[in-house]
Design a protein around this motif. Structure first.
Motif, PDB file in Angstrom:
ATOM      1  N   VAL A 234       0.820  -1.212   0.000  1.00  0.00           N
ATOM      2  CA  VAL A 234       0.000   0.000   0.000  1.00  0.00           C
ATOM      3  C   VAL A 234       0.860   1.272   0.000  1.00  0.00           C
ATOM      4  N   ILE A 235       1.893   1.300   0.825  1.00  0.00           N
ATOM      5  CA  ILE A 235       2.617   2.560   1.040  1.00  0.00           C
ATOM      6  C   ILE A 235       3.258   3.064  -0.253  1.00  0.00           C
ATOM      7  N   ASN A 236       3.616   2.144  -1.155  1.00  0.00           N
ATOM      8  CA  ASN A 236       4.175   2.593  -2.435  1.00  0.00           C
ATOM      9  C   ASN A 236       3.161   3.422  -3.227  1.00  0.00           C
ATOM     10  N   LEU A 237       1.880   3.210  -2.962  1.00  0.00           N
ATOM     11  CA  LEU A 237       0.835   3.939  -3.714  1.00  0.00           C
ATOM     12  C   LEU A 237       0.555   5.319  -3.131  1.00  0.00           C
ATOM     13  N   VAL A 238       1.136   5.604  -1.967  1.00  0.00           N
ATOM     14  CA  VAL A 238       0.886   6.883  -1.289  1.00  0.00           C
ATOM     15  C   VAL A 238       2.077   7.811  -1.533  1.00  0.00           C
ATOM     16  N   VAL A 263       6.983  -2.432  -1.965  1.00  0.00           N
ATOM     17  CA  VAL A 263       7.915  -2.483  -3.092  1.00  0.00           C
ATOM     18  C   VAL A 263       8.992  -1.416  -2.897  1.00  0.00           C
ATOM     19  N   TYR A 264      10.251  -1.785  -3.168  1.00  0.00           N
ATOM     20  CA  TYR A 264      11.380  -0.857  -3.009  1.00  0.00           C
ATOM     21  C   TYR A 264      12.225  -0.845  -4.278  1.00  0.00           C
ATOM     22  N   ALA A 265      12.916   0.294  -4.477  1.00  0.00           N
ATOM     23  CA  ALA A 265      13.805   0.440  -5.637  1.00  0.00           C
ATOM     24  C   ALA A 265      15.257   0.386  -5.188  1.00  0.00           C
ATOM     25  N   GLY A 285       6.511   3.188  -9.695  1.00  0.00           N
ATOM     26  CA  GLY A 285       6.858   4.609  -9.704  1.00  0.00           C
ATOM     27  C   GLY A 285       6.894   5.224  -8.314  1.00  0.00           C
ATOM     28  N   GLY A 286       6.111   4.671  -7.398  1.00  0.00           N
ATOM     29  CA  GLY A 286       6.068   5.206  -6.035  1.00  0.00           C
ATOM     30  C   GLY A 286       6.939   4.424  -5.066  1.00  0.00           C
ATOM     31  N   ALA A 287       7.739   3.524  -5.593  1.00  0.00           N
ATOM     32  CA  ALA A 287       8.579   2.701  -4.700  1.00  0.00           C
ATOM     33  C   ALA A 287       9.667   3.555  -4.050  1.00  0.00           C
ATOM     34  N   LEU A 288       9.846   3.341  -2.792  1.00  0.00           N
ATOM     35  CA  LEU A 288      10.875   4.063  -2.032  1.00  0.00           C
ATOM     36  C   LEU A 288      12.249   3.441  -2.334  1.00  0.00           C
TER      37      LEU A 288
END
Ligand SMILES: C[S@@+](CC[C@H](N)C(=O)[O-])C[C@H]1O[C@@H](n2cnc3c(N)ncnc32)[C@H](O)[C@@H]1O
Length: 447
Positions: A234-238, A263-265, A285-288
Motif C-alpha cells: 500500500v505505502i508505495n501507492l501513497v 515495493v522498493y527500488a 513509480g512510487g517505490a521508495l
C-alpha cells in the motif's frame, strides 16, 4: 517476479486497443485517452493537470528521494493536487477496474509457500472466497505472538489479512482495517458476520473504516492504541510516505511494531519514473529507495528496519523496461519497532523459551536472527532492547553478556557473516531457493 498487469495500464492510462486475447478489467476512467502498452510510447495520455507533460503526474515530493518531515499528525488530510490525483486514480483502479486478484495477471507471488506455518495456512482457508479473491497484497504480513493483540491494517482492501489476523488474535483481541476505496471496504464489511460465526466469536473483533492513511485521527483512531500495525503493498501507492509512517508510529503503543510488505527500488528513482503515471499505478513509480526507509524510520523515531523477506520483481514489458532502464525493484517485508525511550541498551545473551503459537520450536525473527527453543543467542544492543520491550519479552530469558544464563545444550553467537539490511542482497541470495507461492497459501500479487 511481477509481470505487469495489462489491465492496470489500461485502467490508469486507458487503452485504445484491447489486450490481445486478454480480459478487460472494467470501466474506463472518464476523460482519459485509451492506448495499449507495448505499442510505441503512450503519448496520447491527457496531461495530469494544465502544464504537466504527457503521461506525468506533477513532480514527486515526500518519499521519493527527498523526504520531508511532517511536523504533526493530521497534516496529511489536505491532499495536495498531485496527491489527490493519485488517490483518484488508485481508487478507480481498486474500486472499479479490478474485480478479483486474477484480473491482475501478475506473478508477484512473493511468499515462499513452505515458510507459511500451518496455523496461518488454516486461517487463510477460513476466509470467505469473495474476500480472498480481491486480495492484492505482495507479501505475508502475519507476524508472531498475536493472542489478544490490537492490530491496525493500513490499506486493508477487501480485508483478507484482517480476517486471518482476527482468528489469530482471538476474541479478546481486535483488528481494524482502514482503506480509502469504498467498494473494497464494503466487501470487507459484508462478511463480518460470516467470519465471526465461522470462528465461533460472540462479539465481532474486527472493524472496517473508510479513511486515509495520512490522517488516521480523522477516522477516530487514537494515539498509542495498537500493538501492531500491518500494511500489504500500500505505502508505495501513497505519495507522502513519511506521513503514513508517522501516523503508524503515533497510533502504536510503546513496544509495538509496524510489520509491512511493500515495493522498493535499488536507487532514488529518476523523475521520469516517479512522474510516470503508469509506473506509479504499477506499484513501481512510487517505490521508495530501500535505503530511504531507514532514514525515514530514524527521523520518526522507529528502530532500525528489520528485514524479514525479499523477492525480486521483474518487468516484462518492453516499453516500460525502456523507461525503467537500470532501476531494479524488490518486494520486501520489514518490521519497525517503536521502543520506549529508555537508558542505553547493552549487548545481551537471550534464550527463546518457545511457546509462541505456530513457532514453538523456532522463531524466525528476521533475515538475521532465528531463535531456536532453549538455545543461547548473542544479540546486539537494539535487538536486545526490542526483545525486552516488546510483546516478545515474555518468551525470552535475557541477560547482559557476562551474566550467567542457565546451562543450555547449544550456544550460538551472532556470527561474523554480518547483518543483512539490503533487500536486493537477500532476494538475490534467496530467490533461487524459494518456491513460487501457491494461491491457496499466501496468494497475493502486487498490481
Ligand atoms: C494493492 S491494494 C492492497 C490491498 C490489501 N492490503 C490487500 O492485500 O489486498 C492497495 C490498497 O491501498 C489503498 N490505499 C492506497 N492509498 C491509500 C490511502 N492514501 N489511504 C487509504 N487507503 C489507501 C487502496 O484503496 C487499495 O485498497
Amino acid at each position: 517476479m511481477i509481470r505487469l498487469p495489462w489491465n492496470l495500464l489500461e485502467a490508469v492510462a486507458g487503452s485504445r486497443n484491447p489486450r490481445p486475447g486478454g480480459r478487460r478489467g472494467g470501466v474506463r476512467p472518464a476523460g482519459t485517452t485509451w492506448y495499449r502498452l507495448g505499442k510505441p510510447a503512450p503519448q496520447e495520455i491527457r496531461p495530469a493537470r494544465p502544464g504537466a507533460g504527457p503521461r506525468e503526474f506533477a513532480a514527486c515530493g515526500t518519499g521519493c528521494g527527498s523526504p520531508q518531515v511532517m511536523a504533526s499528525r493530521g497534516q496529511g488530510d489536505m491532499a495536495a493536487p498531485r496527491e489527490a490525483e493519485i488517490r483518484k486514480a488508485v481508487q478507480t483502479y481498486y474500486g472499479q477496474v479490478l474485480k478479483k486478484s486474477a484480473d491482475l495477471q501478475t506473478s508477484a507471488c512473493v511468499t515462499a509457500a513452505r515458510l507459511v506455518p500451518k496455523h496461518i495456512r488454516e486461517a487463510l482457508r477460513n476466509v470467505h472466497e469473495e474476500v480472498s479473491s480481491r486480495y492484492y497484497g505482495c507479501g505475508l504480513v502475519i507476524p508472531e505472538c498475536l493472542e489478544n493483540c490490537w492490530i491496525l491494517d493500513l490499506g486493508s482492501g477487501s480485508g483478507r489479512d484482517c480476517y486471518v489476523l482476527s482468528q489469530l488474535v482471538g476474541e479478546t483481541g481486535h483488528v481494524t482495517g482502514i482503506d480509502m476505496t469504498e467498494s473494497q471496504v464494503e466487501v470487507a464489511k459484508k462478511y463480518i458476520e460470516y467470519h465471526m460465526e465461522k470462528y465461533g466469536f460472540q462479539t465481532p473483533n474486527v472493524t472496517f473504516l473508510h479513511g486515509y492513511l495520512e490522517n488516521l485521527e480523522e477516522t477516530g483512531i487514537k494515539n498509542e492504541s495498537y500493538d501492531i500495525v500491518i500494511s500489504n503493498c500500500v505505502i508505495n501507492l501513497v505519495p507522502n510516505k513519511q506521513a503514513v509512517l508517522q501516523e503508524a508510529y503515533q497510533v502504536l503503543k510503546h513496544g509495538g511494531e509496524l510489520y509491512f510488505s511493500d515495493v522498493y527500488a535499488n536507487l532514488e528513482l529518476p523523475e521520469e519514473i516517479r512522474t510516470h503515471r503508469i509506473l506509479w499505478g504499477e506499484c513501481l513509480g512510487g517505490a521508495l529507495y530501500w535505503k530511504d526507509l531507514a532514514v525515514l524510520a530514524q527521523k520518526i523515531g522507529f528502530c532500525t528496519p528489520r528485514l524479514v523477506t525479499a523477492n525480486l520483481i521483474t518487468v516484462q514489458n518492453k516499453e516500460l523496461e525502456r523507461v525503467i532502464g537500470d532501476c531494479r525493484f524488490v518486494s520486501a517485508t520489514f518490521r519497525l519497532f517503536k521502543l520506549p525511550k529508555t537508558g542505553p541498551a547493552e549487548r545481551c545473551q537471550v534464550i527463546y523459551n518457545g511457546g509462541i503459537t505456530g513457532h514453538e520450536k523456532e522463531l524466525i525473527f528476521d533475515a538475521n536472527f532465528t531463535f531456536k527453543e532453549g538455545e543461547i543467542v548473542e544479540v546486539d544492543e537494539e535487538t536486545a532492547a526490542i526483545l525486552k520491550n516488546s510483546r516478545f519479552a515474555q518468551n525470552f530469558l535475557i541477560r547482559p553478556i557476562g551474566e550467567k544464563l542457565p546451562a543450555c545444550s547449544v550456544s550460538s553467537a551472532l556470527g561474523s557473516k554480518g547483518i543483512i539490511t539490503d533487500p536486493f542482497k537477500l532476494a538475490g541470495e534467496s530467490d533461487d531457493v524459494k518456491p513460487r507461492c501457491s494461491s491457496d497459501v499466501a496468494g497475493g500479487c502486487c498490481p
